[in-house]
Design a protein around this motif. Structure first.
Motif, mmCIF file in Angstrom:
data_model
loop_
_atom_site.group_PDB
_atom_site.id
_atom_site.type_symbol
_atom_site.label_atom_id
_atom_site.label_comp_id
_atom_site.label_asym_id
_atom_site.label_seq_id
_atom_site.Cartn_x
_atom_site.Cartn_y
_atom_site.Cartn_z
ATOM 1 N N GLU A 1 0.845 -1.197 0.000
ATOM 2 C CA GLU A 1 0.000 0.000 0.000
ATOM 3 C C GLU A 1 0.879 1.245 0.000
ATOM 4 O OE1 GLU A 1 -2.657 2.241 3.346
ATOM 5 O OE2 GLU A 1 -2.774 0.051 3.244
ATOM 6 N N PRO A 2 0.735 2.146 -0.972
ATOM 7 C CA PRO A 2 1.608 3.322 -1.024
ATOM 8 C C PRO A 2 1.222 4.345 0.039
ATOM 9 C CG PRO A 2 -0.047 3.449 -2.750
ATOM 10 C CD PRO A 2 -0.227 2.107 -2.084
ATOM 11 N N ASP A 3 2.212 5.083 0.507
ATOM 12 C CA ASP A 3 1.966 6.167 1.457
ATOM 13 C C ASP A 3 1.878 7.470 0.674
ATOM 14 O OD1 ASP A 3 1.789 7.917 3.531
ATOM 15 O OD2 ASP A 3 3.790 7.541 4.341
ATOM 16 N N LEU A 4 0.664 7.996 0.560
ATOM 17 C CA LEU A 4 0.449 9.215 -0.226
ATOM 18 C C LEU A 4 0.360 10.462 0.637
ATOM 19 C CD1 LEU A 4 -2.202 7.901 -2.795
ATOM 20 C CD2 LEU A 4 0.284 7.900 -2.980
ATOM 21 N N ALA A 5 0.563 10.304 1.956
ATOM 22 C CA ALA A 5 0.420 11.452 2.854
ATOM 23 C C ALA A 5 1.398 12.559 2.462
ATOM 24 C CB ALA A 5 0.668 11.013 4.297
ATOM 25 N N GLY A 6 0.882 13.770 2.329
ATOM 26 C CA GLY A 6 1.708 14.923 2.024
ATOM 27 C C GLY A 6 2.115 15.062 0.558
ATOM 28 N N ALA B 1 18.953 19.415 19.375
ATOM 29 C CA ALA B 1 19.208 18.458 18.290
ATOM 30 C C ALA B 1 17.922 18.106 17.557
ATOM 31 C CB ALA B 1 19.858 17.195 18.852
ATOM 32 N N TRP B 2 16.810 18.018 18.291
ATOM 33 C CA TRP B 2 15.539 17.704 17.639
ATOM 34 C C TRP B 2 15.070 18.883 16.788
ATOM 35 C CZ3 TRP B 2 12.672 13.473 16.842
ATOM 36 C CH2 TRP B 2 11.379 13.670 16.349
ATOM 37 N N LEU B 3 15.205 20.100 17.318
ATOM 38 C CA LEU B 3 14.846 21.287 16.553
ATOM 39 C C LEU B 3 15.602 21.327 15.228
ATOM 40 C CD1 LEU B 3 14.709 24.130 19.233
ATOM 41 C CD2 LEU B 3 12.919 23.632 17.564
ATOM 42 N N GLN B 4 16.898 21.076 15.312
ATOM 43 C CA GLN B 4 17.708 21.126 14.096
ATOM 44 C C GLN B 4 17.270 20.037 13.113
ATOM 45 O OE1 GLN B 4 21.897 21.492 14.832
ATOM 46 N NE2 GLN B 4 22.471 20.804 12.797
ATOM 47 N N LEU C 1 13.816 21.046 11.478
ATOM 48 C CA LEU C 1 13.905 22.185 10.570
ATOM 49 C C LEU C 1 14.755 21.868 9.339
ATOM 50 C CD1 LEU C 1 14.365 24.995 13.233
ATOM 51 C CD2 LEU C 1 12.308 24.485 11.934
ATOM 52 N N ALA C 2 15.755 21.017 9.504
ATOM 53 C CA ALA C 2 16.638 20.715 8.369
ATOM 54 C C ALA C 2 15.961 19.824 7.348
ATOM 55 C CB ALA C 2 17.924 20.059 8.867
ATOM 56 N N THR C 3 15.193 18.841 7.819
ATOM 57 C CA THR C 3 14.664 17.817 6.907
ATOM 58 C C THR C 3 13.158 17.864 6.741
ATOM 59 O OG1 THR C 3 14.400 16.187 8.688
ATOM 60 C CG2 THR C 3 16.548 16.300 7.606
ATOM 61 N N GLY C 4 12.465 18.704 7.522
ATOM 62 C CA GLY C 4 11.014 18.699 7.469
ATOM 63 C C GLY C 4 10.426 17.469 8.121
ATOM 64 N N HIS C 5 11.171 16.843 9.040
ATOM 65 C CA HIS C 5 10.738 15.607 9.710
ATOM 66 C C HIS C 5 9.363 15.812 10.343
ATOM 67 C CE1 HIS C 5 11.389 11.802 11.758
ATOM 68 N NE2 HIS C 5 10.970 12.360 12.862
ATOM 69 N N MET D 1 5.583 21.284 6.742
ATOM 70 C CA MET D 1 6.542 22.372 6.720
ATOM 71 C C MET D 1 7.685 22.043 5.767
ATOM 72 S SD MET D 1 8.650 24.041 9.856
ATOM 73 C CE MET D 1 10.237 23.408 9.377
ATOM 74 N N PRO D 2 8.155 23.004 4.996
ATOM 75 C CA PRO D 2 9.278 22.719 4.095
ATOM 76 C C PRO D 2 10.574 22.566 4.876
ATOM 77 C CG PRO D 2 8.726 25.056 4.049
ATOM 78 C CD PRO D 2 7.668 24.387 4.883
ATOM 79 N N ALA D 3 11.505 21.832 4.307
ATOM 80 C CA ALA D 3 12.830 21.693 4.903
ATOM 81 C C ALA D 3 13.629 22.976 4.669
ATOM 82 C CB ALA D 3 13.556 20.504 4.282
ATOM 83 N N LEU D 4 14.317 23.445 5.711
ATOM 84 C CA LEU D 4 15.067 24.699 5.616
ATOM 85 C C LEU D 4 16.536 24.491 5.302
ATOM 86 C CD1 LEU D 4 13.602 26.719 8.643
ATOM 87 C CD2 LEU D 4 12.876 26.735 6.255
ATOM 88 N N GLY D 5 17.017 23.244 5.358
ATOM 89 C CA GLY D 5 18.437 23.000 5.123
ATOM 90 C C GLY D 5 19.239 23.058 6.405
#
Length: 601
Positions: free
Chosen positions: A5-10, A271-274, A277-281, A291-295
């Motif tokens: 089953e594919p994950d189409l979320a987001g 570390a969690w904040l980074q 924000l870096a990956t859009g986790h 949320m978009p990833a900020l790098g």
């Protein structure tokens, strides 16, 4: 090209439309695509309804969020049926269809009280689509209004701080005499030295080091964070947008709206904040906005700024780890304790009620002070939250219980499962709860005769029984029994969890090839392998043991006939094999003696 089953979320769909029926007659392209149909059906009568889903290739049906049919496989058209009891009236329906290659087909039929089997008719289904219509362009401003604006900007000395690339503005006369520039400058920039020129003031402002709150405020505006997030009562989504957000779980605004960032640096670990924000986790599967990833660079700066600006006056240290505290925390999190799993998933497993954020992530996410305060005072910290106040009094006993839950959650993938979790109705995932779970299977890359052992400590291991040796260690989820039990079986099995290591086992110096001569079980269900190698005989028993921030495996080798010389190789990268606290190497063990080896990774 998958049966899963594919994950189409987001994911953004290629196109959206309202159609007359559920089929695959007008595909978006020839091969390799997915279709999803969402509708509200009006069931004419209460009772048991049978739905039939036919497809080539895979398809799935959900009614009111519950999976009713799973018809997956890369195969020609075939039908699968499922029954569900429904009340008369409105019910949500979703069909998902995937096509790999070749022909494609899809059909959905139903039958129930007073209705013979037939395709689900258009007359009982409704659907809606939302299209955002941009506002009409603003009319061009009148020339006279533009001229008045330029004159007002010159009179207010806007050009003292702003570069204006406008020849007409530069041609305006200098500001009229009257209020001296120094007074205007001091009103706007009271920290500027008296008599400072405009050019010198600009250089001074550019070179002045900004404090962390100012840098954070500028970054927040620059990156548009306030367009979605509230911080200190400012920003956030406009009311019309909030009203249109979908709700997946009944969590109020916390289940629909991007999180409030007030005091986020005090709540979340840097570390969690980074990471977020870096990956859009994403840790909120029920939240449709993403949320978009900020790098990495921006994420690192934001994590530092949030932590600095929101730092609490006092800190709370991590509670000391003990196995007793971890077990108490597990009992408190489960049904019959504080019932946390009633509203939260854990390691991807669901409880009986509304499913909020996964409990297994909270140790990694939250600072210890906020973790305790949130458990004890949720409605005070976030008015309107659906999180209940489970402790009526903030006393020593309440804090001890909160710290026990923190201690348990610190184990991560090794945290024992609390009572009350459940797997999907059609799942064959093996879960060890109070006793170990033993599963004989073909392990990928090992052999066709293997024994995998799942433990309540969520720290698992596997033996190859052909030439008895310890071959795998991993944490988290155990195994999927479908590979062994479904269809023709005999499929190669891999761990479901994480931290998976493939081990190189010890050798027996001067001994013949090992052979398994028997097995027995301990009173609590663990296997003990009975092994012979020439004149050497020994028992091999492995158990999981909880430890600070994780777990370890403890292996006991009991020599029944010997002596036996165990020679351990260099361990796998990231693992340590220890005997009496030192690296395992060459160990001679006499008959009647034991050797204890601790594996850490």
């Amino acid at each position: 090209e998958t049966e899963e089953e594919p994950d189409l979320a987001g994911r953004e769909p290629h196109s959206q439309a309202i159609v007359d029926r559920i089929d695959a007659e007008q595909p978006p392209r020839e091969n390799h695509f997915a279709l999803r149909f969402d509708a509200t059906i009006d069931v004419p009568a209460a009772g048991e309804w049978t739905f039939t889903l036919g497809s080539d290739d895979s398809s799935w049906l959900w009614i009111d969020g519950d999976k009713v049919i799973q018809n997956q496989g890369l195969a020609p058209h075939r039908r699968r049926s499922g029954k569900v009891k429904l009340t008369a009236g409105k019910h949500d329906l979703r069909v998902l269809f995937t096509e790999a290659a070749g022909g494609q087909s899809l059909e959905l039929l139903w039958r129930g009280p007073g209705v013979d089997e037939q395709p689900v008719p258009k007359s009982v289904a409704t659907a809606a689509t939302v299209r955002l219509q941009p506002p009409p362009p603003l009319p061009a401003p009148e020339a006279a209004a533009v001229a008045r604006g330029r004159a007002a900007a010159r009179a207010a000395r806007c050009d003292a701080c702003h570069a204006i690339d406008d020849a007409a503005f530069a041609a305006l006369p200098a500001p009229a005499a009257g209020k001296p520039f120094a007074e205007l400058r001091d009103a706007a920039c009271p920290s500027a030295p008296a008599g400072q020129s405009l050019a010198a003031l600009g250089k001074d402002l550019a070179s002045r080091p900004w404090a962390a709150p100012e840098r954070l405020a500028v970054a927040f505006v620059r990156d548009g964070c306030g367009s979605c997030h509230v911080r200190d009562g400012k920003g956030g989504l406009p009311a019309p947008v909030r009203a249109g957000l979908a709700e997946v779980e009944d969590l109020g605004d916390e289940g629909r709206v991007p999180p409030d960032l007030t005091a986020v640096g005090r709540r979340l670990r840097p570390a969690w904040l980074q990471k977020v924000l870096a990956t859009g986790h994403s840790v909120r599967p029920y939240l449709r906005v993403r949320m978009p990833a900020l790098g990495e660079a921006k994420a690192r700066d934001y994590a530092e700024l949030f932590t600095t600006v929101d730092a609490a006056a006092t800190t709370v240290a991590e509670p000391p780890f003990s196995v007793e505290a971890a077990r108490r925390g597990r009992d408190l999190a489960g049904v019959g304790g504080r019932n946390c799993v009633t509203c939260h998933t854990f390691q991807g497993l669901a409880g009986p009620g509304i499913q909020g954020m996964d409990l297994a992530l909270q140790y990694e996410r939250l600072n210890p002070a906020w973790f305790r305060d949130w458990l004890l005072h949720p409605t005070k910290l976030r008015p309107g939250t659906r999180m209940p106040s489970l402790w009526l009094v903030d006393d020593a006993e309440a804090r001890a219980e909160a710290d026990a839950i923190r201690c348990w959650s610190s184990l991560g993938a090794s945290a024992p499962l609390p009572a009350g979790l459940r797997t999907a109705a059609d799942s064959l995932e093996l879960v060890a709860s109070d006793r170990p779970k033993l599963h004989g299977a073909f392990l990928e890359g090992i052999s066709a005769r293997c024994l995998a052992v799942g433990t309540p400590e969520r720290t698992h291991f596997a033996f190859d029984l052909v030439e008895p040796r310890l071959v795998w260690a991993w944490r988290g989820a155990f195994l999927d029994g479908a590979g062994t039990w479904v269809g023709r079986a005999g499929k190669l099995v891999k761990p479901l969890g994480r931290d998976w290591l493939v081990l190189a086992d010890f050798s027996l110096e001067g001994a013949a090839r090992r052979e398994l001569v028997g097995q027995r079980r301990t009173p609590d269900g663990y296997p003990v392998l009975q092994v012979r190698a020439g004149d050497v005989e020994y028992d091999d028993e492995v158990r999981a043991r909880l430890a600070a921030n994780g777990s370890e495996l403890v292996r006991t080798l009991r020599v029944r006939r010997g002596p036996a010389t165990f020679v351990f190789p260099m361990p796998a990268i990231g693992m340590r094999a220890l005997v009496d606290g030192a690296a395992a190497s060459r160990h001679v063990v006499a008959a009647g003696q034991t050797l204890e080896v601790v594996y850490q990774w």
